[in-house]
Design an enzyme around this catalytic site. Sequence first.
Site, PDB file in Angstrom:
ATOM      1  N   ASP A   1      14.701  -2.168  -3.399  1.00 19.45           N
ATOM      2  CA  ASP A   1      14.686  -0.518  -3.758  1.00 19.45           C
ATOM      3  C   ASP A   1      15.846   0.089  -2.929  1.00 19.45           C
ATOM      4  O   ASP A   1      15.858  -0.026  -1.652  1.00 19.45           O
ATOM      5  CB  ASP A   1      13.632  -0.002  -3.841  1.00 19.45           C
TER       6      ASP A   1
ATOM      7  N   GLU B   1       0.886  -1.237  -0.055  1.00 18.46           N
ATOM      8  CA  GLU B   1       0.046  -0.119   0.028  1.00 18.46           C
ATOM      9  C   GLU B   1       1.078   1.288   0.059  1.00 18.46           C
ATOM     10  O   GLU B   1       1.864   1.309   0.714  1.00 18.46           O
ATOM     11  CB  GLU B   1      -0.927   0.187   1.166  1.00 18.46           C
ATOM     12  N   THR B   2       0.429   2.132  -0.943  1.00 21.16           N
ATOM     13  CA  THR B   2       1.252   3.358  -1.097  1.00 21.16           C
ATOM     14  C   THR B   2       0.424   4.755  -1.021  1.00 21.16           C
ATOM     15  O   THR B   2      -0.717   4.469  -1.311  1.00 21.16           O
ATOM     16  CB  THR B   2       2.047   3.364  -2.578  1.00 21.16           C
TER      17      THR B   2
ATOM     18  N   GLU C   1      19.183  -3.573  -5.354  1.00 21.54           N
ATOM     19  CA  GLU C   1      19.385  -2.536  -6.188  1.00 21.54           C
ATOM     20  C   GLU C   1      20.485  -1.970  -5.571  1.00 21.54           C
ATOM     21  O   GLU C   1      20.609  -1.321  -4.167  1.00 21.54           O
ATOM     22  CB  GLU C   1      18.254  -1.594  -6.370  1.00 21.54           C
TER      23      GLU C   1
END
Length: 788
Positions: free
Chosen positions: A404, A262-263, A451
């Site tokens: 990320d 959820e963002t 990343e």
Amino acid sequence: MTVRPRAEAPETWGDAAWPLGAHPDVETGMTTFAVTAPDATRVVLELYATATGTDAVAEFEMVRGWDDIWNAQVAGVGPGTLYAFRCWGPNWPYDERWKRGDSKAGFRSDRDEHGNHFNPNKVLFDPYAREITHTPLSRSVVEAGSDSAVFGSGPMRFGTRPSREIDSGRYAPKGVVVDDDTPTGRRPDAAGNTAIYEAHVKNLTMHPSSARLREILSGVPGFEEVEWVPDELRGTYAGAARMAPYLNALGFTSIELMPVHETDSDHMGAQSGTTNHWGYQTLAFFAPNRDYSSDKTPGGPTREFKRMVHAFHEHGIEVLLDVVYNHTAEGGNWFGDVDATGFTTLGGFGTAEYYVLTEAGGLVDGATGTSNQINFSSTASARLVLDSLKYWNETMGVDGFRFDLAPVLGRRPDDAQRNDWDKQKRFFKDHPVLTSVRNLAIMNDFEVIAEPWDLWGYEVGNFPAGWAEWNGHFRDASRRFLKGDANTHDFIRQFNGGFLEYADSHGPQKSINFIDAHDGFTMFDLVSFNEKQNYQMPPFGPSDGGESENLSWDSGMDQALRRTRWRNNWLTVCLARGIPMVVSGDEYGRTQNGNNNPWNLNTIGMWNNWAQAASNAPTRLPVDPRQHAGGSTYYDVVGQTAARPGINPLLTFASYVARLRRDDPGLRHQAWGGVLGVNARPYRFLRPDLSEVPLQGDRALAVLIDGDETARSNDYAILFNMWDRSITFEVPPLTRPGRPHLKWRRIIDTGSWAEAEGNCWPADTAPEIRTHYEVQPWSIAVLMANAF
């Protein structure tokens, strides 16, 4: 709630060891609640009948346990219940005069001595909530009579009063109690065979063309089983699930979804907002994004996500998630004031516990550039990451994770003075979070991919053994060599699997090889633009940011050369040693009209236009098939191809190459035979005349790949020519013992001369090549000796 909720055995709460979050027992009708707030002095659990617009219908004072976890057990509460919390602390102790509704009773200061922003007027949702009702930027907040400023706390004004005094209970996101047993199916066995397809859930099927996908691809060989996406499912988990047969037909084993946690975003459905379309502002680390679900009832997003995973698993496709644990969507200090924040979850339970702070108490964002940065000196932060990963793997069925800005997880902010920035920036390869994540991945058999860079460091090759990494060295070396920079030795090292970076990480399969990703030019834009084109009118802009140096070249505006160079990019990614990764739509020439950072754009220009996948002139199609003449258009970067109508030769080439790698273990060697200068089998790098290893500055080279008879794999010769003139290559001798009748056959040539033939040929009918082969300018040819 039909039964009045009641506290169940509160005298036992202090000794409880309940798991964090809300956990219902449907047989007893009781739910346990547990939340971490080490420095809080009082925590109240609230139950709500609606997500917005009403006050709590019940409250329960929680009890602190020996481990600083606050506990409660409530009867008469089950799945679908909405809940939230309020916290008091040293800066705002409990005062019996305090009441809901804009109160200042008990207030002493906005922060305590450690930097925690406790405020009982600001309702908080559970960091471990399995779903949340809405987000701070949701239009439901406005419909309830307020806006996102209601979540602010501090001295700035909200109407006529300081923000700290404004009650957010009627507007704040609430947690949803979830209990779901939807199966996710058995994980496919992609060991040694992984090929990753990066996609955005909404962009994948939101375009109207996805409703015609089966019809569109019905004439494309190999794609006969592709499904269509009903209009009501476009842009959802259920819509993505229907793409599983397509990925299988394309030849990929894994889909990597951009963030689904959820963002905080103002994008909903097909409606374009102004911010955060990509989803890299995580608000809840256990909750699937409700906007991506066609079923928005309590528990609906969880069920629909799990059914999507099941559909991919049934078609042999792994599901990987892009996860953002380095920062959150809670933002930083408002207006630069260290007393002002807008916490709705983590920061309100313990600012210093979850976030890196300056010596003065301000929120740090140096490594992330996103207004805050998670504190991985904290036990609570480390536990949050591990518990979240375990939940998504064990309960939601996810097979792996891409992290990320992963170096943030390897920093120890409490090990140095907060203003000693040199020491704050240190990266610790043996950080307990990194090793614990790796150990959990080994025990649970899922993949972890870093990343390996952030704003404070470039850590490619520096993660612990067992971690895979996005290989930025491969991206840069390949982009340069394939545009003629003659960085020969760098390119060879990376094509050979990044020995220098991954020799200690269990082999080249820990190198994720990519030429493009979601951030940056698409694969076709990389060969079509010299400069980013971000400040366009909708639907292709405007957006800010994006790299200015892209190692791109517009191919002299030559459309045929662009298509050749696109084939070179695709071939290099798929046949290099390591794990290939491409971006959704690369396979048919998707363009963003040169925008290299459309992070905020939920527009039809960014959605996958599947009509292009079956067009011989894909960028001459309308962006929106429903619009009249004069609407927005694609830049015609692809042009008119030599294929017949109804066929996109880029897609047929892409699927041929991806299936070739998938089906032949000889193209997936997991152990190095040698590195540059040591031409040991199975990979050898030679000049076109096969006389010696390539020299730095060479723009033509041969890669010879010896097959493995035990694995029944073939021999290959990959002939690279990045000169602007033709180069003749010697054809290597075939010396397999006992197989005197082997023949080299040309199965691929990326040159524009072969586009009408698809640039690829079946191995059993491909032309035999005997002594020499001429490779056209800016082209790659692949010869195969089919031993079986």
